[in-house]
Each structure stands twice: as C-alpha cells, then as structure tokens.
Design an enzyme around this catalytic site. Sequence first.
Site, PDB file in Angstrom:
ATOM      1  CD  GLU A   1      -2.612   1.080   2.724  1.00  0.00           C
ATOM      2  OE1 GLU A   1      -2.353   0.179   3.559  1.00  0.00           O
ATOM      3  OE2 GLU A   1      -3.525   1.901   2.891  1.00  0.00           O
TER       4      GLU A   1
ATOM      5  CE  LYS B   1      -7.243   1.221   3.495  1.00  0.00           C
ATOM      6  NZ  LYS B   1      -5.959   1.537   4.186  1.00  0.00           N
TER       7      LYS B   1
ATOM      8  CB  CYS C   1      -4.566  -1.992   4.422  1.00  0.00           C
ATOM      9  SG  CYS C   1      -3.749  -2.141   6.017  1.00  0.00           S
TER      10      CYS C   1
END
Lengths: 280, 277
Positions: free
Chosen positions: B45, B116, B152
């Site tokens: 990330e 995200k 994540c």
Amino acid sequence: MELTSSALELDWQEAQARIERFIKDYVKKSGAKGIVLGLSGGIDSCTVAALSALAIGGKKVLGLQLPEKETRNATDIKHSIFVAKKFGFKTETIDITPALQAFYKSFSTFDSSDKVCNGNVKARMRMIYIYYHANKLNMLVCGSSDKSETMMGYFTKWGDVAADISPLMDLYKTQVRKLARYIGIPKEIIAKPSTPALWRGQLAEKELGIEYEQLDLILNGLEHFMKTEEIAKQLHVDSALVDKVKRRWLSAEHKRRMLLTAKIEYRTVGMDFRLPRDPF
Amino acid sequence: MKGDFKIALAQIECKRADKTDNIRKIEQTTQHARKQGAELIVFPELSLTGYVVRDEIYELAEPIPGPATEAVEKIAQKTKTYIVFGMPELSEKAQATIHNTAVLVGPEGLIGKYQKMYLPTHSVFEEKRYFRPGYQAAAFDTKLGKIGLIICYDIFFPEVSRLTRLEGAQLIVCISASPAIRRMFFETLTVARALENTAFLAYVNLVGIEDGLQFCGGSKLVGPNGRILAKAKYDKEDMIMGTVNYADIRPVEAFVPTLRDLRPELFDKLKENAEKL
C-alpha cells in the site's frame, strides 16, 4: 479484559528486537554518529543504554553520569559503570554541582528551600549537559522515560524527558523491569527503588502514592478504554484511587505535547500542520 | 488466460516522499522477480510514497494515469510483467481530493485501479483526514486471469473481498501497510478471506519504520483452502515467490461451496441493520 499482571506480559525477545530496530533505524536515517544519554544508574537509563549499545554498538553510545553533591550515590555510580562494562558503551562523569551553585548564586531571589523548583533545575541542568554533548558530537539524545512516569506526568518539563528518541516510552515500569531482566541488567539495579534524584531521599513510588505494580495495571486499564469503576472492581481498589490516577494522567497532557499557541492563521504549528515527524 | 503462473510478493521498505527512489526500487525488484519467473509482482500500500507522509500527500498525489503510473507501465512493458502497487491518487475533477489507490498495470499498459473503501481513522491511522473513500469493488481481466484488488483495512470487511469475488476475481490481491501491533489480525483475516471466497489471496505488507511505526511485513500467498502457500519474513525486506494455479479452486469450491450457498436476501437485512447501528 482481565487486569492482572499477565496483561502486561510481552514477548520480550520481540520487544527487545523492536526497540533495537527502532534505535538503529533512527540513528542511521538521521545521520547522527551515535547516542548520548544521561546515565543515572537506575533501571530505565541502564536498560536504554544497554539496548542502545546492542542496537548500534557500544562505541557509538556515550552514557553521561551527572552527579551532584546533594544526591550523589556511590551505588548508582557503581551500577552505571558495571552496566557500561557489561554492554561495552562509553561513560563520562561530570559533576554538575559547580554549575548548579553558579545558577543558585546568580540571582538574589533564588529560594533554596523550594525543593520542587530546585529539583527541576537539576533535571534541566542535566539536560543542558546531555544536549551539549549531543550537539558537539553530532549524536542523538536518547531519553529513558517509561510509560508509567510519562502518563503520570512524573518528569520535569524540558528536563529528563527532553530527548530525540525515547525507546522505552511505550513500556510501563513493571514491563521495563521484565525487559531489563531479559537483556541481563543485574537484579540489584532492577530491584532498587526508583528515584528521579532531584533531592536526597526522593522515591518515585512514595511521591506517586502508589506502587508501580498497581499503578501500571490501572494505567493499562485506562489505555484499553476501560471505565474507572471496572478497573477499580477488577483490582479491588477504591474507585477514588483509579480516578485520581486518571485525573493526573489527563492533567499532564500539557507536559507531553510541548507546543501550543492561539490559533490565528491558516495552518498552525502544533495544531494543523500535520507533517511527518522526520524527513526520512 | 493462463491456468497457472508465478507471483512475487515484493515486501519493500519505501523512502518516504521520494517517488523517484521508490519507482527505482519497484523497477529493480520487478526485474529481479521476473528473472525468477514471476509474471505478477505485488508491492505494498502507498508504495510510491511511503505511508506516513501526512500533509505532504497534497504534494505527492498524482492523477491516474499520470507520471507515476506511466513510469510503472514502462517497467511492466519492459519486463513483460503485471504489477500492482499503491499510490495517493489525485482526483481529476478536483485539486486536493485524494484516494488511497491500488493500481494494476501490465505489458498492455494501465489495466485498472481500485480506490480503498475503508479508510482507518483510529489509533495511529488518520486516513479519513486525507482520503476520500472509493465506492467500487475492482476485478480486472488480464492474461493471468481476473484479479481483484483490495487494500489493508478493507480486509476487515468481508463484503469487499466478497464483491471482488462475485465480480469474478479468483485471485484477490490485498496491499497493506500494517504495523506490528496488528499482525495477528491480518494472520487471521487473510486466511479467512481466502477460504470463505475459495479464492487465492496475495497479501503484501510494507516494512520499515515511519515515525516510530514499525510495519511488520509477513506477506503471504494463501490458497483457496486457506493454506499458506508462501510466506515472507517479518520486519525486513523480502521477496517471495508463489504459484497461483486456478485449477486448485475447483476441488475446494466443491468441498466448501460457500459461493453456491450464498444467500443474497441476507444482504438486504445486513444493509437494513447496518443503517440502524
């Protein structure tokens, strides 16, 4: 969550590795030549000095012993030297008594009876010596503060807490004891009562009014968002004691966050300038 | 579409706010991985910039496509590989609206991106301060099969992985910047997301220390049965190879038929109850 001493157990091998990695990484990236720290002979400074030596090699670590007349303690000096030899870092001893006396005599309104004020002068005087060496030798100042005293505000603002890095600051005192044992700090150092050595006979637990075993569990409960009543119930203590610890913790935030100004402009130092702490 | 291929999980440490240096590292690592036979190389990330850049994000963010994606596209073309990496993406329609984005490029150029959806803003994380969440799950057709992307904290929300799976992804790539204190969560969730979706899951976590935060690595490739097929070291740079063989999905999907047993009507109830929380 159960508030027992096992709540403070860690994998000490991993804790040691993390702290050493942190020290090594920071020294390397900052370009500093090593670490200088105040070495009192107490558990915190002996532990952080040992970890620094393990992380970057003892040749790059300088422990400054800074005794003064009133609180000089031969056992502490002996302990410092023992740990320095064992972990292979350098030490230097400077008696700060003349500097303190020069300060006391430099203005007529100095009040020799004010124990706390004068104690803080000693902590800040030590800081001056440590930072002088860091400056001169292009080294970083490594602080010894642990989580218990940091949360309680049990330190001198701009004094013993002043440092570039504080590798033990996320470990409670009872955890530092365990880590110290794990890395081989002698038990005499681990067992002796903690003192900031600001005046003769000063003892941390006496001043805090609570033993570290109990304090650390209360702080750990607060850390884990537990309510005062629940902490008191689990530890079988009066909720007034937990509340007192909590209030002291909250009231000391000003000592942990150093820069404060009145918000006037677009972006403000210490408020909404949100920058990486270091450029590396 | 290839039935099996080698994937490299490139667990790198990034130089904060230094895109040139990080692109150089992506290039070197990709070349190294290619020599070992990897056709897909995954980076962590925000691997273009490092994770803790705070207000510097406004300087660092770029549109997609933009100079950074073009640079990585060239690497992919030169090495004939597919690459997933993370970067702060500047919205084309605004001047300071940024997404935390995973990018997929390949020999054919830019293939797709995923913004995200779940931005952690608790504990040491402050992502909602800087990023706008995405709204779309992402799964992209490639010569290596359909690849889904998540990032994540998305992994804590099974619906994100499930959506990519339902879009057809048989390989879910999760890029991450997770510190040591949360290691156990990811150990559990990576395995769970693979198994419950009967899909491969490639998890690639950052390493290095940024403002005291120690990103812990531990990247891994998980098979559709939840078995760990390859695992990287903790706390240090590492690159590991694994094989994705889509034929492995069939026996698991028949044995643990979670997709067959999906109950869409429960999702309505989920939505209803989530709104009332």
